[in-house]
Design an enzyme around this catalytic site. Sequence first.
Site: not given
Length: 214
Positions: A44, A118, A154, A191, A193-194
């Site tokens: 990853e 990013d 996203d 994750t 963020y997810e």
Amino acid sequence: MRLRNKPGAMETINNHPEYILKDGSEYKGKWQTRFSKEQPIHIEVGSGKGQFIVNMAKAHPDINYIGIELQTNAIISILEKQLEERLPNLQLLLVNGADLTEYFASGEVDQVYLNFSDPWPKTKHEKRRLTFKTFLKTYEDISKPGAQLHFKTDNLGLFEYSLSSLSKYGMTLTQVWLDLHHSSYEENIMTEYEEKFSAKGQPIYRLEAQFNSN
């Protein structure tokens, strides 16, 4: 995103070379020796705080995972999780994802994950996007023929850009999700963020693509 400095982070990293490396060049072509079993290697690029890579390693003990992260204050969170779990199929690498050919030999990697990278929205920063053609070339150089790349975000702009970039590079888009969490896909591991974005109702975009096998 800049993370708050964690006191003693580098000391902790230096004290656990069995799980994390600051320069993996000595293991180029020999990453299997870092694991208890010789198994497919998935990496990853940009692992953040590590929720995805740690849970993937727990869910798939038959795969060896390497989390790659440039920020010390992010990777220390992964290391702390690993010190609790002691997963035999998880290793960490504190390096720049642009330099992967220095750390992995040709054909050493079986699969690449890019999660919530990013977006670098300004045109002048296109070359910094992890799905820009030079990054794709790097992933291909270290991967087995026909290896897959899995990408989640996203950011619709970055997703559309990535679809185009991968297609232009000659990759085959095998699956595309425009709203992952309202799909029938059942194998998703989120994750940090997810979780945050999906809780706000933000669609999550995902794709799976394959490098040319020739």
